[in-house]
Each structure stands twice: as C-alpha cells, then as structure tokens.
Design a protein around this motif. Structure first.
Motif, PDB file in Angstrom:
ATOM      1  N   UNK A 263       0.845  -1.196   0.000  1.00 29.95           N
ATOM      2  CA  UNK A 263       0.000   0.000   0.000  1.00 29.95           C
ATOM      3  C   UNK A 263       0.876   1.240   0.000  1.00 29.95           C
ATOM      4  N   UNK A 264       0.491   2.234  -0.807  1.00 31.30           N
ATOM      5  CA  UNK A 264       1.288   3.441  -0.960  1.00 31.30           C
ATOM      6  C   UNK A 264       1.322   4.249   0.322  1.00 31.30           C
ATOM      7  N   UNK A 265       2.490   4.883   0.604  1.00 33.56           N
ATOM      8  CA  UNK A 265       2.595   5.812   1.718  1.00 33.56           C
ATOM      9  C   UNK A 265       2.338   7.240   1.263  1.00 33.56           C
ATOM     10  N   UNK A 266       2.084   7.425  -0.014  1.00 34.35           N
ATOM     11  CA  UNK A 266       1.752   8.748  -0.528  1.00 34.35           C
ATOM     12  C   UNK A 266       0.379   9.184  -0.025  1.00 34.35           C
ATOM     13  N   UNK A 267       0.121  10.509   0.005  1.00 34.87           N
ATOM     14  CA  UNK A 267      -1.263  10.939   0.207  1.00 34.87           C
ATOM     15  C   UNK A 267      -2.095  10.465  -0.966  1.00 34.87           C
ATOM     16  N   UNK A 268      -3.357  10.156  -0.702  1.00 32.44           N
ATOM     17  CA  UNK A 268      -4.230   9.582  -1.725  1.00 32.44           C
ATOM     18  C   UNK A 268      -5.337  10.567  -2.076  1.00 32.44           C
ATOM     19  N   UNK A 269      -5.541  10.758  -3.372  1.00 31.30           N
ATOM     20  CA  UNK A 269      -6.649  11.582  -3.870  1.00 31.30           C
ATOM     21  C   UNK A 269      -7.601  10.720  -4.671  1.00 31.30           C
ATOM     22  N   UNK A 270      -8.867  11.078  -4.642  1.00 36.58           N
ATOM     23  CA  UNK A 270      -9.895  10.408  -5.434  1.00 36.58           C
ATOM     24  C   UNK A 270     -10.529  11.446  -6.348  1.00 36.58           C
ATOM     25  N   UNK A 271     -10.580  11.148  -7.649  1.00 37.56           N
ATOM     26  CA  UNK A 271     -11.147  12.072  -8.632  1.00 37.56           C
ATOM     27  C   UNK A 271     -12.234  11.343  -9.414  1.00 37.56           C
ATOM     28  N   UNK A 272     -13.436  11.902  -9.459  1.00 36.50           N
ATOM     29  CA  UNK A 272     -14.482  11.326 -10.294  1.00 36.50           C
ATOM     30  C   UNK A 272     -14.463  12.009 -11.660  1.00 36.50           C
ATOM     31  N   UNK A 273     -14.829  11.254 -12.692  1.00 42.58           N
ATOM     32  CA  UNK A 273     -14.770  11.787 -14.042  1.00 42.58           C
ATOM     33  C   UNK A 273     -13.340  12.070 -14.473  1.00 42.58           C
ATOM     34  N   UNK A 274     -12.415  11.270 -13.971  1.00 43.93           N
ATOM     35  CA  UNK A 274     -10.998  11.565 -14.153  1.00 43.93           C
ATOM     36  C   UNK A 274     -10.382  11.043 -15.434  1.00 43.93           C
TER      37      UNK A 274
ATOM     38  N   UNK B 120       1.659  16.637  -7.956  1.00 40.66           N
ATOM     39  CA  UNK B 120       1.799  17.189  -6.601  1.00 40.66           C
ATOM     40  C   UNK B 120       2.176  16.099  -5.594  1.00 40.66           C
ATOM     41  N   UNK B 121       2.295  14.857  -6.051  1.00 35.06           N
ATOM     42  CA  UNK B 121       2.746  13.788  -5.176  1.00 35.06           C
ATOM     43  C   UNK B 121       1.663  12.866  -4.661  1.00 35.06           C
ATOM     44  N   UNK B 122       0.437  13.021  -5.141  1.00 38.27           N
ATOM     45  CA  UNK B 122      -0.643  12.148  -4.708  1.00 38.27           C
ATOM     46  C   UNK B 122      -0.643  10.843  -5.497  1.00 38.27           C
ATOM     47  N   UNK B 123      -1.022   9.768  -4.837  1.00 38.14           N
ATOM     48  CA  UNK B 123      -1.470   8.562  -5.530  1.00 38.14           C
ATOM     49  C   UNK B 123      -2.944   8.784  -5.824  1.00 38.14           C
ATOM     50  N   UNK B 124      -3.329   8.710  -7.098  1.00 38.72           N
ATOM     51  CA  UNK B 124      -4.676   9.126  -7.485  1.00 38.72           C
ATOM     52  C   UNK B 124      -5.511   7.927  -7.902  1.00 38.72           C
ATOM     53  N   UNK B 125      -6.692   7.830  -7.293  1.00 43.04           N
ATOM     54  CA  UNK B 125      -7.690   6.873  -7.710  1.00 43.04           C
ATOM     55  C   UNK B 125      -8.753   7.595  -8.529  1.00 43.04           C
ATOM     56  N   UNK B 126      -9.242   6.940  -9.554  1.00 40.47           N
ATOM     57  CA  UNK B 126     -10.186   7.557 -10.490  1.00 40.47           C
ATOM     58  C   UNK B 126     -11.473   6.751 -10.540  1.00 40.47           C
TER      59      UNK B 126
END
Length: 232
Positions: free
Chosen positions: A1-12, A27-33
């Motif tokens: 599991x990533x130690x990065x901050x996690x962002x969630x984006x809809x419609x990504x 910006x350093x986020x692990x991004x979930x879409x």
C-alpha cells in the motif's frame, strides 16, 4: 500500500477530471479515479462506476482505499452537459441530471467523509458558471450545478470543525470534448463577450482545484469562478 497521500477524482478519464488527475499526481498524490466509461492513463487505480449509484460508489471508494490507502483529497468532476428548452426537458432528463451532478457529489462525499475527517482532508466539487449566472436552454444543467453550490456551502459549514475543507470551482465553457465543435460556447460571437476572449483550459481549472485542495488552508465553502471573466 502506498505511503503517498491519496486523492480520489471522479470523471478523471477525460477533460477537466483528467487534468486534475495529472495535476495531483504531479503534486505527489497517488490518485484513484472513478469514471463511468473510461480509464485514466495517470491515475494509479481506476474503477468504472456510475456516480449516481450510491451503493456502487461506496464499493468503488472501498476498492480505491484498499488499493491505495486512506483518502485525504476528493474532487467530484463527473458529469455531462446537454442543452434543451425547459418545455422539452423530460422528467427522466431532469432526474438524471440531478442524480449525476448533485447525487454524484453527495454519494462520493458520504463514502469518503470518514477518511477526510480522520486525515483532516479536503474536497473540491466542480460546478459551472451556469450555476451562478444561468443560461438560455440550460435549465436542468444549471439547476443541478446550482444545487452543488448549496451542498458545498452547507457541507463546508458542517465539517469544517472536524478539520475538513469543502470548496468549489465553477468553470465557464472549457476547451474539452464536452463542447462539440459546433457548440454555441465556441462561437466567435460568444467568445467576444468574454473579457479574456477565449475558453478556459482544463489545465487552468485543474490548477485552481489543486490550489483549493493543497494551499487554500483558510478557505471553506468558497466558489472560485474560472470562466475568462464571464462572471465577475
């Protein structure tokens, strides 16, 4: 599991959402879409989901959390656009527009708030210039986007004391595939009415989203108008 901050984006997977994914990854986020029909080239994990389906959204958010970790930033960008005179808008069209735009925000907020509260995170909703100024032939779209403004201000007031910031961007017409080549918003006659005389770009909107998520630590319930000066 990533130690990065996690962002969630809809419609990504496209348009403004894709630009937001790129900005947050930079910006350093692990991004979930979360996207209905596509996948993101930049996001680390994409789930195909209809944001109007609360049960499906809850399961998709849980999947992103399991894959990437607790979520500290959320952007609700999923949506669609159509024009019609108010007398031609069917009951189903009204309901669908509200379910996707307002319902999508509510469903994602409810599913992610435990993480956002735990991590003192932030949420940014994507509304529209039409939520502020309205538009000829845009009644159901403007109404749905206007409802987002009320939700953002109310939710912002509700959770600010728990360390969560909720804000909004309201883009004007933006140069994305959402606007057809023959869209009236691309016409020279319309562009000439804008102080900047041009459409916004997805990158410009994404930079405002990034600012609200990462830097605007004193902003709550704000609506940033990214619209080439259409609403001043």
């Amino acid at each position: 599991m990533s130690e990065q901050p996690v962002a969630l984006v809809t419609g990504g997977a496209s348009g403004i959402g894709a630009a937001v994914v790129n900005a947050l990854a930079g910006r350093g986020f692990a991004v979930g879409c979360l996207d209905l029909a596509g996948s993101s080239d930049t996001a680390e994990h994409t789930v195909a989901v209809d944001v109007s389906d609360a049960t499906a959204v809850s399961a998709a958010v849980a999947q992103v959390r399991e894959r990437l970790g607790p979520i500290s930033a959320v952007v609700t960008s999923a949506g669609y656009y159509e024009m019609a005179p108010v007398t031609d808008i069917s009951a189903d069209a009204w309901r669908r527009m509200l379910r996707v735009h307002l319902g999508g925000l509510v469903n994602v907020a409810r599913a992610t708030l435990p993480d956002l509260i735990d991590r003192r995170g932030a949420l940014v909703a994507v509304a529209s210039e039409l939520a502020v100024g309205g538009g000829d032939g845009d009644a159901h779209y403007a109404a749905a986007k206007g409802a987002i403004l009320g939700m953002v201000r109310s939710l912002g007031a509700e959770v600010a004391g728990q360390g969560v910031r909720v804000n909004c961007v309201a883009p004007g017409p933006t140069d994305t595939p959402l606007l057809a080549s023959d869209s009236p918003w691309r016409a020279t006659e319309y562009l000439s009415t804008l102080p900047l005389r041009r459409l916004a770009t997805p990158h410009e909107v994404a930079r405002c989203v990034e600012y609200l998520l990462c830097d605007a630590t004193f902003s709550v319930g704000e609506v940033v108008n990214v619209n080439s000066g259409a609403v001043i």
